[in-house]
Structure formats: structure tokens, C-alpha cells
Motif scaffolding. Structure first.
Motif, PDB file in Angstrom:
ATOM      1  N   LEU A  24       0.821  -1.212   0.000  1.00 34.80           N
ATOM      2  CA  LEU A  24       0.000   0.000   0.000  1.00 34.80           C
ATOM      3  C   LEU A  24       0.852   1.258   0.000  1.00 34.80           C
ATOM      4  CD1 LEU A  24      -2.889  -0.919   2.441  1.00 34.80           C
ATOM      5  CD2 LEU A  24      -3.029  -0.561  -0.024  1.00 34.80           C
ATOM      6  N   TRP A  25       1.982   1.215   0.670  1.00 32.23           N
ATOM      7  CA  TRP A  25       2.873   2.374   0.685  1.00 32.23           C
ATOM      8  C   TRP A  25       3.673   2.513  -0.603  1.00 32.23           C
ATOM      9  CZ3 TRP A  25       3.126   6.524   3.637  1.00 32.23           C
ATOM     10  CH2 TRP A  25       2.454   6.514   4.842  1.00 32.23           C
ATOM     11  N   ILE A  26       4.010   1.413  -1.234  1.00 34.57           N
ATOM     12  CA  ILE A  26       4.834   1.465  -2.448  1.00 34.57           C
ATOM     13  C   ILE A  26       4.004   1.811  -3.679  1.00 34.57           C
ATOM     14  CG2 ILE A  26       6.220   0.021  -4.006  1.00 34.57           C
ATOM     15  CD1 ILE A  26       7.297  -1.399  -1.623  1.00 34.57           C
ATOM     16  N   TRP A  27       2.712   1.450  -3.699  1.00 37.05           N
ATOM     17  CA  TRP A  27       1.898   1.580  -4.902  1.00 37.05           C
ATOM     18  C   TRP A  27       1.923   2.983  -5.521  1.00 37.05           C
ATOM     19  CZ3 TRP A  27      -2.785   4.075  -6.189  1.00 37.05           C
ATOM     20  CH2 TRP A  27      -3.290   3.708  -7.427  1.00 37.05           C
ATOM     21  N   PRO A  28       1.750   4.084  -4.783  1.00 39.62           N
ATOM     22  CA  PRO A  28       1.782   5.396  -5.456  1.00 39.62           C
ATOM     23  C   PRO A  28       3.129   5.702  -6.106  1.00 39.62           C
ATOM     24  CG  PRO A  28       0.960   5.616  -3.209  1.00 39.62           C
ATOM     25  CD  PRO A  28       1.428   4.215  -3.364  1.00 39.62           C
ATOM     26  N   PHE A  29       4.211   5.276  -5.469  1.00 38.87           N
ATOM     27  CA  PHE A  29       5.529   5.557  -6.024  1.00 38.87           C
ATOM     28  C   PHE A  29       5.808   4.708  -7.265  1.00 38.87           C
ATOM     29  CE2 PHE A  29       5.743   6.447  -1.467  1.00 38.87           C
ATOM     30  CZ  PHE A  29       6.027   7.803  -1.519  1.00 38.87           C
ATOM     31  N   LEU A  63      -2.105   3.358 -13.960  1.00 41.85           N
ATOM     32  CA  LEU A  63      -2.882   2.829 -12.833  1.00 41.85           C
ATOM     33  C   LEU A  63      -2.932   1.305 -12.837  1.00 41.85           C
ATOM     34  CD1 LEU A  63      -5.726   5.482 -12.615  1.00 41.85           C
ATOM     35  CD2 LEU A  63      -3.748   5.219 -11.122  1.00 41.85           C
ATOM     36  N   PRO A  64      -3.332   0.656 -13.944  1.00 41.71           N
ATOM     37  CA  PRO A  64      -3.294  -0.820 -13.911  1.00 41.71           C
ATOM     38  C   PRO A  64      -1.879  -1.384 -14.033  1.00 41.71           C
ATOM     39  CG  PRO A  64      -4.143  -0.086 -16.020  1.00 41.71           C
ATOM     40  CD  PRO A  64      -3.988   1.139 -15.158  1.00 41.71           C
ATOM     41  N   LEU A  65      -1.000  -0.685 -14.769  1.00 37.93           N
ATOM     42  CA  LEU A  65       0.354  -1.198 -14.939  1.00 37.93           C
ATOM     43  C   LEU A  65       1.217  -0.993 -13.697  1.00 37.93           C
ATOM     44  CD1 LEU A  65       1.081  -0.079 -18.609  1.00 37.93           C
ATOM     45  CD2 LEU A  65       0.541  -2.366 -17.775  1.00 37.93           C
ATOM     46  N   GLY A  66       0.755  -0.161 -12.775  1.00 38.00           N
ATOM     47  CA  GLY A  66       1.488   0.041 -11.535  1.00 38.00           C
ATOM     48  C   GLY A  66       1.381  -1.135 -10.586  1.00 38.00           C
ATOM     49  N   LEU A  67       0.357  -1.971 -10.753  1.00 32.53           N
ATOM     50  CA  LEU A  67       0.189  -3.127  -9.865  1.00 32.53           C
ATOM     51  C   LEU A  67       1.319  -4.155 -10.008  1.00 32.53           C
ATOM     52  CD1 LEU A  67      -3.669  -3.558 -10.056  1.00 32.53           C
ATOM     53  CD2 LEU A  67      -2.312  -2.607  -8.186  1.00 32.53           C
ATOM     54  N   PRO A  68       1.688  -4.565 -11.244  1.00 32.40           N
ATOM     55  CA  PRO A  68       2.832  -5.495 -11.337  1.00 32.40           C
ATOM     56  C   PRO A  68       4.146  -4.865 -10.866  1.00 32.40           C
ATOM     57  CG  PRO A  68       1.625  -5.449 -13.414  1.00 32.40           C
ATOM     58  CD  PRO A  68       1.048  -4.387 -12.541  1.00 32.40           C
ATOM     59  N   ALA A  69       4.297  -3.571 -11.104  1.00 32.21           N
ATOM     60  CA  ALA A  69       5.503  -2.894 -10.629  1.00 32.21           C
ATOM     61  C   ALA A  69       5.532  -2.859  -9.107  1.00 32.21           C
ATOM     62  CB  ALA A  69       5.566  -1.476 -11.200  1.00 32.21           C
ATOM     63  N   TRP A  71       4.061  -5.087  -7.135  1.00 37.46           N
ATOM     64  CA  TRP A  71       4.322  -6.456  -6.704  1.00 37.46           C
ATOM     65  C   TRP A  71       5.823  -6.758  -6.766  1.00 37.46           C
ATOM     66  CZ3 TRP A  71       6.233 -10.648  -9.540  1.00 37.46           C
ATOM     67  CH2 TRP A  71       6.171 -11.858  -8.882  1.00 37.46           C
ATOM     68  N   ALA A  72       6.473  -6.380  -7.873  1.00 39.80           N
ATOM     69  CA  ALA A  72       7.902  -6.647  -8.026  1.00 39.80           C
ATOM     70  C   ALA A  72       8.719  -5.863  -6.993  1.00 39.80           C
ATOM     71  CB  ALA A  72       8.349  -6.287  -9.445  1.00 39.80           C
ATOM     72  N   ALA A  73       8.371  -4.609  -6.777  1.00 42.16           N
ATOM     73  CA  ALA A  73       9.111  -3.796  -5.808  1.00 42.16           C
ATOM     74  C   ALA A  73       8.914  -4.309  -4.390  1.00 42.16           C
ATOM     75  CB  ALA A  73       8.668  -2.341  -5.913  1.00 42.16           C
ATOM     76  N   SER A  74       7.696  -4.746  -4.071  1.00 50.45           N
ATOM     77  CA  SER A  74       7.457  -5.240  -2.711  1.00 50.45           C
ATOM     78  C   SER A  74       8.164  -6.574  -2.476  1.00 50.45           C
ATOM     79  CB  SER A  74       5.968  -5.366  -2.430  1.00 50.45           C
ATOM     80  OG  SER A  74       5.388  -6.369  -3.219  1.00 50.45           O
ATOM     81  N   ARG A  75       8.266  -7.408  -3.500  1.00 54.15           N
ATOM     82  CA  ARG A  75       9.022  -8.658  -3.357  1.00 54.15           C
ATOM     83  C   ARG A  75      10.499  -8.365  -3.140  1.00 54.15           C
ATOM     84  NH1 ARG A  75       7.601 -14.089  -4.956  1.00 54.15           N
ATOM     85  NH2 ARG A  75       9.827 -14.158  -5.296  1.00 54.15           N
ATOM     86  N   TRP A  76      11.012  -7.401  -3.877  1.00 53.02           N
ATOM     87  CA  TRP A  76      12.421  -7.041  -3.745  1.00 53.02           C
ATOM     88  C   TRP A  76      12.693  -6.470  -2.353  1.00 53.02           C
ATOM     89  CZ3 TRP A  76      14.519  -1.780  -4.276  1.00 53.02           C
ATOM     90  CH2 TRP A  76      15.914  -1.764  -4.207  1.00 53.02           C
ATOM     91  N   ILE A  77      11.860  -5.527  -1.915  1.00 48.44           N
ATOM     92  CA  ILE A  77      12.056  -4.921  -0.604  1.00 48.44           C
ATOM     93  C   ILE A  77      11.792  -5.937   0.503  1.00 48.44           C
ATOM     94  CG2 ILE A  77      11.186  -3.142   0.969  1.00 48.44           C
ATOM     95  CD1 ILE A  77      10.783  -1.384  -1.491  1.00 48.44           C
TER      96      ILE A  77
END
Length: 86
Positions: A24-29, A63-69, A71-77
Motif C-alpha cells: 500500500l505504501w509502495i503503490w503510489p511511487f 494505474l493498472p500497470l502500476g500493480l505489477p511494478a 508487486w515486483a518492488a514489494s518482493r524485492w524490498i
């Protein structure tokens, strides 16, 4: 023992509630980064003869393409957090 416990190999590295909070915190960025990259891709494609991508269109598509990004960023972090907690 003195109140500490050894990490279990079968327990998940990160609590699932923490992952959702992190997402939830990463999604806007992540969505903002996708929007910037789409707009710049439009500028590159414009120099190759294609139509421009308007900034508003890049925002809408991000907006829709930010969801996979996200997911990838949250897995990395999440992996970095798990490594730091070991």
C-alpha cells in the motif's frame, strides 16, 4: 531461554500483513514511476515516427500497470527486509 527464539525455517520470512502494508505504501511511487516511464517511452517513439503519448494517457495507463511494478518492488524490498532480519 532469555525470551529470544530462534527463527523457524518453516515460518514465512515476513508477516503477510506487513507485505500488504508495504504494498500500500509502495503503490503510489511505483505507479508514478510507471507513468513517467510511459511518457518518456512516448517521447522516444515520437522521435521514431509514432504518435505521442499524452501525459494524462500515461497517468491513466499507469494505474493498472502500476500493480505489477508494485508487486515486483514489494518482493524485492521484502527480500531485503528478510535478509536484514536474519
Amino acid at each position: 531461554m532469555s525470551g529470544t527464539r530462534s527463527p523457524s525455517k518453516t515460518a514465512p520470512a515476513i508477516d503477510p500483513r506487513r507485505i500488504w502494508w508495504l504494498r500500500l505504501w509502495i503503490w503510489p511511487f511505483a505507479t508514478g514511476a510507471v507513468a513517467i516511464n510511459l511518457f518518456l517511452l512516448g517521447l522516444i517513439l515520437h522521435s521514431a515516427g509514432f504518435a505521442n503519448i499524452a501525459p494524462v494517457s500515461a497517468l491513466v495507463w499507469s494505474l493498472p500497470l502500476g500493480l505489477p511494478a508494485t508487486w515486483a518492488a514489494s518482493r524485492w524490498i521484502g527480500g531485503l527486509i528478510a535478509e536484514a532480519e536474519r
